[in-house]
Structures are given as structure tokens and as C-alpha cells.
Design a protein around this motif. Sequence first.
Motif, PDB file in Angstrom:
ATOM      1  N   TYR A  80       0.847  -1.099   0.154  1.00 47.55           N
ATOM      2  CA  TYR A  80       0.085   0.066   0.136  1.00 47.55           C
ATOM      3  C   TYR A  80       0.941   1.508  -0.022  1.00 47.55           C
ATOM      4  O   TYR A  80       0.737   2.233  -0.635  1.00 47.55           O
ATOM      5  CB  TYR A  80      -0.965  -0.092   1.167  1.00 47.55           C
ATOM      6  N   ASP A  95      -3.881  -1.071  -3.675  1.00 45.87           N
ATOM      7  CA  ASP A  95      -3.958  -0.024  -2.507  1.00 45.87           C
ATOM      8  C   ASP A  95      -5.040  -0.693  -1.443  1.00 45.87           C
ATOM      9  O   ASP A  95      -5.197  -1.746  -1.669  1.00 45.87           O
ATOM     10  CB  ASP A  95      -4.373   1.266  -3.165  1.00 45.87           C
ATOM     11  N   ARG A  97      -7.945  -0.595  -1.343  1.00 51.13           N
ATOM     12  CA  ARG A  97      -9.252  -1.352  -1.740  1.00 51.13           C
ATOM     13  C   ARG A  97      -9.346  -2.370  -1.877  1.00 51.13           C
ATOM     14  O   ARG A  97     -10.233  -3.277  -1.978  1.00 51.13           O
ATOM     15  CB  ARG A  97      -9.718  -0.397  -3.069  1.00 51.13           C
ATOM     16  N   VAL A  98      -8.151  -3.414  -1.789  1.00 52.11           N
ATOM     17  CA  VAL A  98      -7.949  -4.849  -2.034  1.00 52.11           C
ATOM     18  C   VAL A  98      -6.923  -5.214  -1.210  1.00 52.11           C
ATOM     19  O   VAL A  98      -6.110  -4.588  -0.791  1.00 52.11           O
ATOM     20  CB  VAL A  98      -7.387  -4.785  -3.462  1.00 52.11           C
ATOM     21  N   SER A 131      -7.388  -7.386  -6.598  1.00 54.39           N
ATOM     22  CA  SER A 131      -6.441  -6.705  -7.288  1.00 54.39           C
ATOM     23  C   SER A 131      -6.425  -7.513  -8.712  1.00 54.39           C
ATOM     24  O   SER A 131      -5.919  -6.709  -9.702  1.00 54.39           O
ATOM     25  CB  SER A 131      -4.950  -6.594  -6.799  1.00 54.39           C
ATOM     26  N   SER A 153     -17.240  -6.081  -4.512  1.00 51.91           N
ATOM     27  CA  SER A 153     -16.604  -4.916  -4.420  1.00 51.91           C
ATOM     28  C   SER A 153     -16.233  -4.181  -5.618  1.00 51.91           C
ATOM     29  O   SER A 153     -15.483  -4.585  -6.458  1.00 51.91           O
ATOM     30  CB  SER A 153     -15.738  -4.765  -3.480  1.00 51.91           C
ATOM     31  N   GLU A 155     -15.165  -1.270  -5.761  1.00 52.28           N
ATOM     32  CA  GLU A 155     -13.730  -0.601  -5.861  1.00 52.28           C
ATOM     33  C   GLU A 155     -12.802  -1.441  -5.974  1.00 52.28           C
ATOM     34  O   GLU A 155     -11.761  -1.068  -6.556  1.00 52.28           O
ATOM     35  CB  GLU A 155     -13.774   0.022  -4.305  1.00 52.28           C
ATOM     36  N   ALA A 156     -13.061  -2.761  -5.717  1.00 50.65           N
ATOM     37  CA  ALA A 156     -11.840  -3.771  -5.935  1.00 50.65           C
ATOM     38  C   ALA A 156     -11.732  -4.070  -7.407  1.00 50.65           C
ATOM     39  O   ALA A 156     -10.678  -4.169  -8.130  1.00 50.65           O
ATOM     40  CB  ALA A 156     -12.192  -5.097  -5.194  1.00 50.65           C
ATOM     41  N   PRO A 210      -9.005  -4.619   3.894  1.00 47.75           N
ATOM     42  CA  PRO A 210     -10.349  -4.656   3.925  1.00 47.75           C
ATOM     43  C   PRO A 210     -11.008  -5.822   4.589  1.00 47.75           C
ATOM     44  O   PRO A 210     -10.672  -7.053   4.261  1.00 47.75           O
ATOM     45  CB  PRO A 210     -10.830  -4.484   2.191  1.00 47.75           C
TER      46      PRO A 210
END
Length: 284
Positions: A80, A95, A97-98, A131, A153, A155-156, A210
Motif C-alpha cells: 500500500y 491499494d 481497496r484490495v 487486485s 466490491s 472498488e476492488a 479490507p
Amino acid sequence: MTAGPSTPPAPWTLAQALAHAQGLGLARIDAQMLLLHVLGQPDAGRAWLLAHDTDPLPAGPQAAFTALCARRRAGEPVAYLTGRKEFYGLALQVDARVLDPRPDTETLVDWALEVLHPMPSPRVADLGTGSGAIALALKHARPDAHLLAVDASAEALAVAQANARRLGLRVDCVHAHWLGGIAGPFDAIVSNPPYIAQDDPHLAALTHEPLQALASGPDGLDDIRTIVAQSMERLVPGGWLLLEHGWDQPGAVQALLRDAGFQDVQSRADLAGHARCTGGRRPP
């Protein structure tokens, strides 16, 4: 007599910067990766640092390195902090998000490539792709494969899609909860799902990642139960379901697969020798 302006401290050498990080308790490999990152040399490698260990570290990178060391000491994953992680030979952007891809998950990729080897143009689903690490590794090794990367997700999925574009690998990304609404059929279904019990004390050390990608019910097996229940009808006859799980869960996952009617149920060991992946085939 009026004192003149103070002389700024001399910049660290690269060797001194690494020594500072190790004095804070950082692992040497972590410190090296952070130092290469702030120097703009992420691909240079540790040998480059050794060859330049007496070079001065400019003030800007020194301040950035010090800040990153503090964040790493607080538990933030190196991936990250640098925004990248190598997985199965691919440089992924990651990042918060995953999930931070772990080297042990490469065991799952090895096994998937083994079962896919005799299949022409196999269709594969990667559930909880995060990712995109597993899906992209499989696509890179098997360009003829059709990869479906699934995540609940959005975002993922955005991270996975960005990685696929940057690496030039065609992977279809789908927003879904496991196999809900996805018909298949697939030659293989692979997944590194959440498998930590929701009250496991180890979660306290993973607060930067997460939670929904880590914990799964009282015994850590809720999501694996769902995947096993959904997978049989989405696999072609003889198709494989391969799952990553905790070091203490192979017996329980094997039982779930056998109870669901899977054959050839077996487990594979990770780099440390622990049985961390379990799979089985839909009967031919």
C-alpha cells in the motif's frame, strides 16, 4: 554574539537510511523496497542499493522515506505504501481497496495451471478477485484462457480492471457476490476468499486491509460454504474447484467438498509446507 543560521544536518547515505529503518524495527527487505520507491527505482533491486550504499539521500526522498517507515511501523503493508506488489512475475498496482496479494497464493495459481494444462481455451472464474492477481497470472500464463474476474466490491473491481489494462491482459470483470447471477459453465473455478474467523485475534494486525476480504463468519468458512454450494452446477463435468484457506482448515474444506459431491478431493501445501489450498472435481 548573534548565532548564525544553523547548519542543516548532512544527508544520510543510502546505507544510513537502511540502518535507520532497521533501528525502528523494520524488516530489511521492507526498508529496501521503501527506499527504492522514494528514489524512483522500484525495479532496480537490492543489488543496486548495495552498489550505491554510499550515495547521499536527497532531503526530499529522505523525508518521504522517514514518513513511510513510520507508516510501515504502524502496520501498513509495504504494497500500500509503494502502490505496487509483484505476484507471479507481474507488477500489480494495489491499494487499500484490495487485499495485499501474498506469495503463498501463487500455490493456487500453480495448481490451477496444472489442472488447466490439458484443456484447450479453458473458461475460468476467479471469485473475489481483488487486485486481479490470480486472474491476471492465469491469463498471462495461458493467453488462450477465458478469464472471468468476479468481486462483490466495485472498488476492488476498479483496481483489477486498471491492472488488466496496464498489463495488456484481457480479463472480463463482473460485479457479483461469488457466483450469484453467473451461469458458467467453467472448466475451473478458483478463489482466495475470506477465511479468517470474525473474532480471530490476528485480525487486529490486519486493520489496514479490507475486513470483508479477510473475515467470514464464526469459523471463517461462511464464504467457502457459499462457493462450494454454488460451484457444482457452474462447472463442466470434470471441472475443478480450487480454494485457498487457513492453515488449520484443510480437513473442514475437504469435508465440505466431499459432502457437496466433489471427487478427487485433495489439498496442496504452500511455501511453508502448510496445506493451504484444497480442491475437488465435479464428477465426469
